[in-house]
Design a protein around this motif. Structure first.
Motif, PDB file in Angstrom:
ATOM      1  N   GLU A  72      52.937  52.466  50.896  1.00 48.31           N
ATOM      2  CA  GLU A  72      51.894  51.784  51.646  1.00 48.31           C
ATOM      3  C   GLU A  72      51.184  52.749  52.590  1.00 48.31           C
ATOM      4  OE1 GLU A  72      49.359  49.037  53.608  1.00 48.31           O
ATOM      5  OE2 GLU A  72      50.215  49.186  51.592  1.00 48.31           O
ATOM      6  N   LYS A  73      51.930  53.689  53.183  1.00 46.78           N
ATOM      7  CA  LYS A  73      51.297  54.688  54.049  1.00 46.78           C
ATOM      8  C   LYS A  73      50.324  55.558  53.255  1.00 46.78           C
ATOM      9  CE  LYS A  73      55.104  54.956  57.370  1.00 46.78           C
ATOM     10  NZ  LYS A  73      56.148  55.812  57.986  1.00 46.78           N
ATOM     11  N   VAL A  74      50.707  55.928  52.031  1.00 45.91           N
ATOM     12  CA  VAL A  74      49.817  56.714  51.181  1.00 45.91           C
ATOM     13  C   VAL A  74      48.569  55.901  50.838  1.00 45.91           C
ATOM     14  CG1 VAL A  74      49.549  57.835  48.937  1.00 45.91           C
ATOM     15  CG2 VAL A  74      51.674  58.133  50.215  1.00 45.91           C
ATOM     16  N   HIS A  79      42.914  55.265  51.378  1.00 47.53           N
ATOM     17  CA  HIS A  79      42.109  54.041  51.296  1.00 47.53           C
ATOM     18  C   HIS A  79      42.028  53.495  49.877  1.00 47.53           C
ATOM     19  CE1 HIS A  79      38.297  51.575  52.283  1.00 47.53           C
ATOM     20  NE2 HIS A  79      39.368  50.973  52.805  1.00 47.53           N
ATOM     21  N   ALA A  80      43.176  53.439  49.199  1.00 44.82           N
ATOM     22  CA  ALA A  80      43.233  52.774  47.892  1.00 44.82           C
ATOM     23  C   ALA A  80      43.270  51.269  48.096  1.00 44.82           C
ATOM     24  CB  ALA A  80      44.462  53.245  47.131  1.00 44.82           C
ATOM     25  N   LYS A  81      42.914  50.522  47.066  1.00 38.20           N
ATOM     26  CA  LYS A  81      42.898  49.067  47.169  1.00 38.20           C
ATOM     27  C   LYS A  81      44.295  48.471  47.208  1.00 38.20           C
ATOM     28  CE  LYS A  81      38.463  48.255  44.817  1.00 38.20           C
ATOM     29  NZ  LYS A  81      37.811  47.636  43.628  1.00 38.20           N
ATOM     30  N   SER A  82      45.222  49.062  46.454  1.00 37.58           N
ATOM     31  CA  SER A  82      46.536  48.450  46.266  1.00 37.58           C
ATOM     32  C   SER A  82      47.605  49.511  46.110  1.00 37.58           C
ATOM     33  CB  SER A  82      46.501  47.563  45.014  1.00 37.58           C
ATOM     34  OG  SER A  82      47.803  47.173  44.623  1.00 37.58           O
ATOM     35  N   ILE A 208      40.266  61.350  53.200  1.00 35.82           N
ATOM     36  CA  ILE A 208      39.875  61.051  51.827  1.00 35.82           C
ATOM     37  C   ILE A 208      39.811  59.536  51.665  1.00 35.82           C
ATOM     38  CG2 ILE A 208      40.585  61.120  49.401  1.00 35.82           C
ATOM     39  CD1 ILE A 208      41.737  63.857  49.869  1.00 35.82           C
ATOM     40  N   ASP A 209      38.726  59.070  51.116  1.00 32.67           N
ATOM     41  CA  ASP A 209      38.538  57.652  50.828  1.00 32.67           C
ATOM     42  C   ASP A 209      38.212  57.532  49.345  1.00 32.67           C
ATOM     43  OD1 ASP A 209      37.533  55.060  50.421  1.00 32.67           O
ATOM     44  OD2 ASP A 209      36.697  54.943  52.439  1.00 32.67           O
ATOM     45  N   VAL A 210      39.210  57.160  48.545  1.00 27.77           N
ATOM     46  CA  VAL A 210      39.010  57.154  47.090  1.00 27.77           C
ATOM     47  C   VAL A 210      37.986  56.114  46.666  1.00 27.77           C
ATOM     48  CG1 VAL A 210      41.257  58.141  46.512  1.00 27.77           C
ATOM     49  CG2 VAL A 210      41.038  55.647  46.798  1.00 27.77           C
ATOM     50  N   GLY A 236      45.342  56.199  40.806  1.00 25.15           N
ATOM     51  CA  GLY A 236      44.492  55.838  39.685  1.00 25.15           C
ATOM     52  C   GLY A 236      43.968  54.432  39.875  1.00 25.15           C
ATOM     53  N   LYS A 237      42.760  54.193  39.431  1.00 17.12           N
ATOM     54  CA  LYS A 237      42.233  52.833  39.480  1.00 17.12           C
ATOM     55  C   LYS A 237      43.114  51.921  38.633  1.00 17.12           C
ATOM     56  CE  LYS A 237      37.363  53.961  40.373  1.00 17.12           C
ATOM     57  NZ  LYS A 237      35.978  53.966  39.824  1.00 17.12           N
ATOM     58  N   LYS A 238      43.415  50.761  39.193  1.00 18.17           N
ATOM     59  CA  LYS A 238      44.372  49.841  38.559  1.00 18.17           C
ATOM     60  C   LYS A 238      44.005  49.519  37.123  1.00 18.17           C
ATOM     61  CE  LYS A 238      46.522  45.289  39.140  1.00 18.17           C
ATOM     62  NZ  LYS A 238      46.568  44.061  39.972  1.00 18.17           N
TER      63      LYS A 238
END
Length: 409
Positions: A72-74, A79-82, A208-210, A236-238
């Motif tokens: 969750e910290k990563v 700034h990943a969605k999930s 970094i904001d993916v 990676g995108k879900k």
């Protein structure tokens, strides 16, 4: 928090090497570790060492909470969605190989193109070479400008309707170049290609904001950002990860195993076969806490200041060749260089006698060395614990090196 307070958090810096105070200028290879990370590892092994996800006992629950808490910290850090989009790996190399071997093998065929650049680290070259060999895809290279930067016009000319994958490092480990990833991703997506980012040299040094970058995959390592060795991240995108097959099989990543067929766990665990890197993930979580307490914006600004200072000071040395853009606003906190008639290994050896640690060699970037017309280079790389005094010592050491070899020859 001032620089001296920060330095006191890194025990390894408080020592002498060859009778001189250590000046560590090799953070692009691996960063030093603050006491917060060392203590987090020590606490895990002393107090709740256990495997995760499997047991219901107290230690197992605490270890699982620590491991998944780090995920969750990563997620927040980039700034990943999930958290389903955050996969723990051994490092950037493993993460990039996972994309190449899973996504690449499944989605490439003869006539398709993979686009990378001449500045890439071997970890972002060799996996694509192998995939190209096995699928019949073509590997193409983005040209570089005279100062080592990438032109978006060249990106538009190189990326075509046949391009399926574009894989570029965000920051060069040799040139210090900061590539326009968001713009490159836009061009890739306009051609229905996916964007893979090597973030090994960017994640430790800048925000970094993916989602803002709109990259499809991002790979980075913990050991370059104050965390332990052996832990890294693949984002990676879900929607892409869900369609990909694992590349490592065994325990932990399975749902059901029959005699002849098996099924996989859901994301992200289907990509984390075997006992995961528990201590490493916990250490990475502690490193993220540490970096965010100081502030990534402050770290980036500090390194830009050091890079500018180093460029100014090193440029005064006669016979010095500096690679990459001379504009400090166009580069990250490292300077790669050569001195006339002195091999970079000799430079590094003399500097080491002064207690100054720099890197010498091809930096896992042999195609770039060929482009630079250099067999090897020396590199000084900076991090949040370095000072202008460190750079002064480096410059003095380089002057001594030049004088020593002038007298020898």
């Amino acid at each position: 928090m001032n620089i001296q307070d920060i330095r006191q958090m890194f025990p390894i810096l408080n020592q002498e090497v060859n009778g001189n105070p250590l000046v560590y200028l090799d953070s692009a290879a691996t960063s030093q570790k603050p006491v917060q990370v060392i203590e987090a590892l020590d606490q895990y092994y002393r107090e709740y060492n256990s495997n995760v996800h499997r047991g219901v006992h107290t230690l197992g629950t605490k270890a699982t909470d620590g491991y998944e808490g780090a995920r969750e910290k990563v997620r927040k850090f980039i700034h990943a969605k999930s958290t389903e989009e955050i996969i723990f790996t051994r490092g950037t190399t493993t993460a990039l190989n996972t994309v190449a071997m899973s996504y690449g093998h499944a989605n490439l065929s003869e006539g398709d193109e993979i686009v990378i650049s001449y500045m890439e680290h071997h970890s972002n070259i060799i996996p694509w070479q192998q995939v190209a060999k096995h699928t019949g895809a073509t590997l193409k290279y983005l040209p570089l400008q005279e100062d080592g930067t990438i032109s978006l016009d060249d990106v538009r000319q190189t990326v075509t309707a046949n391009t399926k994958i574009v894989s570029i490092m965000q920051v060069s480990n040799v040139l210090g170049v900061m590539n326009p990833i968001k713009d490159i991703a836009k061009i890739a997506h306009e051609n229905d290609a996916v964007m893979v980012v090597d973030g090994a040299q960017s994640a430790p040094h800048m925000k970094i904001d993916v989602q803002d970058l709109d990259c499809d995959f991002l790979a980075f390592s913990g050991h370059k950002m104050c965390a332990p060795t052996g832990i890294g991240v693949l984002y990676g995108k879900k929607e892409l990860l869900e369609k990909m097959e694992p590349v490592e099989f065994g325990g932990e990543m399975i749902d059901f195993v029959g005699l002849y067929e098996s099924t996989w766990k859901e994301l992200p665990w289907k990509f984390e076969g075997g006992t995961p890197i528990i201590a490493g993930a916990i250490g990475l979580g502690a490193a993220i806490d540490f970096l965010e307490e100081i502030g990534l914006d402050q770290i980036e600004a500090h390194e830009h200041k050091l890079a500018k200072y180093a460029l100014e000071k090193m440029s005064t040395i006669e016979g010095m060749t500096i690679y990459g853009p001379m504009d400090p606003e166009k580069r990250a906190g490292l300077v790669t260089f050569n001195m006339d008639d002195v091999h970079p290994h000799d430079v590094a050896t003399v500097l080491d006698a002064e207690g100054i640690a720099v890197r010498a060699g091809h930096h896992c970037a042999q195609p770039l060395m060929k482009w630079l017309k250099a067999s090897a280079t020396a590199r000084a790389s900076f991090y949040l614990y370095n000072t202008e005094e460190d750079i002064d010592k480096l410059v003095n050491g380089l002057v001594k090196t030049k004088e020593y070899f002038s007298n020898v020859f």
